[in-house]
Design an enzyme around this catalytic site. Structure first.
Site, PDB file in Angstrom:
ATOM      1  N   HIS A 204       0.798  -1.237   0.000  1.00  0.00           N
ATOM      2  CA  HIS A 204       0.000   0.000   0.000  1.00  0.00           C
ATOM      3  C   HIS A 204       0.825   1.280   0.000  1.00  0.00           C
ATOM      4  O   HIS A 204       0.272   2.368  -0.043  1.00  0.00           O
ATOM      5  CB  HIS A 204      -0.982   0.020   1.175  1.00  0.00           C
ATOM      6  CG  HIS A 204      -0.315   0.171   2.524  1.00  0.00           C
ATOM      7  ND1 HIS A 204       0.282  -0.866   3.173  1.00  0.00           N
ATOM      8  CD2 HIS A 204      -0.168   1.246   3.328  1.00  0.00           C
ATOM      9  CE1 HIS A 204       0.769  -0.442   4.330  1.00  0.00           C
ATOM     10  NE2 HIS A 204       0.520   0.847   4.442  1.00  0.00           N
TER      11      HIS A 204
HETATM   12  N1  UDP Z   1      -3.462  -5.636   9.010  1.00  0.00           N
HETATM   13  C1  UDP Z   1      -4.792  -6.052   9.149  1.00  0.00           C
HETATM   14  N2  UDP Z   1      -5.495  -6.389   8.038  1.00  0.00           N
HETATM   15  C2  UDP Z   1      -4.976  -6.340   6.778  1.00  0.00           C
HETATM   16  C3  UDP Z   1      -3.617  -5.891   6.636  1.00  0.00           C
HETATM   17  C4  UDP Z   1      -2.900  -5.547   7.768  1.00  0.00           C
HETATM   18  O1  UDP Z   1      -5.288  -6.133  10.287  1.00  0.00           O
HETATM   19  O2  UDP Z   1      -5.670  -6.668   5.796  1.00  0.00           O
HETATM   20  C5  UDP Z   1      -2.703  -5.255  10.219  1.00  0.00           C
HETATM   21  C6  UDP Z   1      -1.351  -5.887  10.382  1.00  0.00           C
HETATM   22  O3  UDP Z   1      -1.443  -7.131  11.012  1.00  0.00           O
HETATM   23  C7  UDP Z   1      -0.638  -4.866  11.262  1.00  0.00           C
HETATM   24  C8  UDP Z   1      -1.204  -3.552  10.769  1.00  0.00           C
HETATM   25  O4  UDP Z   1      -2.436  -3.875  10.118  1.00  0.00           O
HETATM   26  O5  UDP Z   1      -0.983  -5.055  12.624  1.00  0.00           O
HETATM   27  C9  UDP Z   1      -0.264  -2.856   9.830  1.00  0.00           C
HETATM   28  O6  UDP Z   1      -0.928  -1.783   9.271  1.00  0.00           O
HETATM   29  P1  UDP Z   1      -0.580  -1.188   7.834  1.00  0.00           P
HETATM   30  O7  UDP Z   1       0.131  -2.196   7.023  1.00  0.00           O
HETATM   31  O8  UDP Z   1      -1.849  -0.604   7.304  1.00  0.00           O
HETATM   32  O9  UDP Z   1       0.350   0.054   8.170  1.00  0.00           O
HETATM   33  P2  UDP Z   1       1.916   0.244   8.412  1.00  0.00           P
HETATM   34  O10 UDP Z   1       2.313  -0.716   9.496  1.00  0.00           O
HETATM   35  O11 UDP Z   1       2.598   0.031   7.120  1.00  0.00           O
HETATM   36  O12 UDP Z   1       2.009   1.662   8.870  1.00  0.00           O
END
Ligand code: UDP
Length: 358
Positions: A204
């Site tokens: 994403h």
């Molecule tokens: N996650 C979720 N459902 C999904 C994809 C990710 O619950 O379909 C969770 C994942 O396990 C983690 C968090 O979302 O706990 C990560 O968020 P994201 O990837 O949106 O953001 P980033 O960590 O890159 O800021």
């Protein structure tokens, strides 16, 4: 002691629970503000239900918009809440727009800011989150670092002494608390997959999904990998929008899904043969789960997941992603735990907040 806790986007919700639980052990009930940066059920409400988070005391409801319009809307809506609240400290988590807005407004209102997940640096100034991290840490009075590299990054920026506390990783608190529940849901089996019988992918970051050529290349890579093992690809709303606008076709064996709830996504991670991602949190979760992880980025703000965990930075060249995926599929290295990734980070944060402000 009056604590305000700010959350607004998916990766915030799994970070606030442990802080709230730790504070509750000290009989402190923080005032939870939801900015509304992520607002739909799949990106917000499901996490409140599954992680048993209380309803926010304030829902700013900013809704969709460009990053700058969201930033401005959150700041305008938050100022009266913080001015009226007489808070001793405002706690912000992670590196999203809501984190930046919360830190800036609190600092301008003369309220101490405490940053959970302080000190992470990708040193990639093209990443919106990097700007958020640097600015939030600069205006924070208290910095809760998840790892020793984060403490060192802060020291390099002249931030140290009593302001910085290494507390461990709150994401890991939530993971360890919920792993059994997540596994019990049997989501892989309900999709028709055996444990280890599939690859899980999430993408994403704007740098990967905003340019159609880049996104098409990565989809091609997932298609090649799917020849060996089916790929489950839950789509972040941004990725879905880009995919639909570009008309890129989805190769056979790549199973698109809606964004999953926390428990189902955790259960799928735990049993997958390999995870391919550009998420920050997923790099950490795979390390703790002992699942091989390929990060489709040239850099990471979480280098400890590479040096002490299962993560590998593979960059964004589709052929390299394919090669490394086929080499690492099924590899099991056993769960890794960097120092203080022990399920007690929220408690350490709460203890420290009470010592400072109680
Ligand atoms: N996650 C979720 N459902 C999904 C994809 C990710 O619950 O379909 C969770 C994942 O396990 C983690 C968090 O979302 O706990 C990560 O968020 P994201 O990837 O949106 O953001 P980033 O960590 O890159 O800021």
């Amino acid at each position: 002691m009056k604590v305000c806790l700010i959350a607004g986007a998916r990766p915030n919700f799994m970070k606030i629970g442990p802080v709230m639980a730790g504070l509750r052990d000290h009989a402190v009930e923080p005032v939870l503000v939801h900015t509304g940066q992520h607002y739909d059920d799949a990106m917000s409400a499901v996490f409140f239900d599954e992680l048993r988070l209380p309803r926010p005391a304030h829902d700013l409801g900013v809704g969709p918009g460009s990053p700058v319009s969201q930033l401005a809307a959150i700041m305008l809506a938050l100022e009266p809440v913080l001015l009226a609240g007489r808070f001793d400290v405002v706690v912000v988590v992670g590196d999203v727009t809501s984190t930046l807005a919360g830190a800036l407004v609190a600092a301008r209102c003369g309220i101490d800011v405490a940053h959970v997940e302080a000190g992470l640096r990708s040193f990639d100034d093209t990443m919106p989150e990097e700007l958020n991290r640097v600015v939030v840490d600069r205006v924070s009075r208290v910095l809760y670092a998840p790892s020793t590299d984060a403490v060192a990054n802060l020291a390099d920026e002249g931030i140290g002494g009593r302001r910085v506390v290494m507390v461990g990783n709150v994401m890991v608190d939530t993971l360890l608390d919920n792993l059994e529940r997540a596994r019990a849901r049997g989501v892989a089996a309900s999709l028709g997959f055996e444990p280890g019988g599939y690859v899980l992918a999430t993408l994403h970051r704007p740098s990967n999904v905003d340019q159609p050529a880049r996104l098409a290349g990565l989809l091609r890579a997932l298609g090649e990998i799917a020849v060996r093992r089916p790929v489950v690809f839950p789509l972040h709303p941004r990725t879905r929008r880009r995919l639909e606008a570009s008309g890129i076709s989805v190769p056979p064996g790549v199973h698109l899904a809606e964004p999953l709830g926390y428990l189902d996504f955790l259960g799928l991670q735990a049993d997958s043969a390999l995870v391919i991602t550009d998420s920050g949190g997923v790099q950490e979760e795979t390390t703790v789960l002992g699942v091989p992880c390929l990060t489709v980025r040239p850099n990471t703000e979480r280098p400890i997941t590479v040096s002490e965990g299962t993560n590998e930075l593979v960059g964004t060249d589709p052929d390299r992603v394919i090669r490394r995926a086929l080499a690492r599929i099924d590899e099991r290295r056993g769960a890794k735990r960097p120092p203080l990734w022990d399920g007690k980070a929220g408690r350490r944060i709460a203890d420290d907040l009470v010592t400072r402000y109680g």
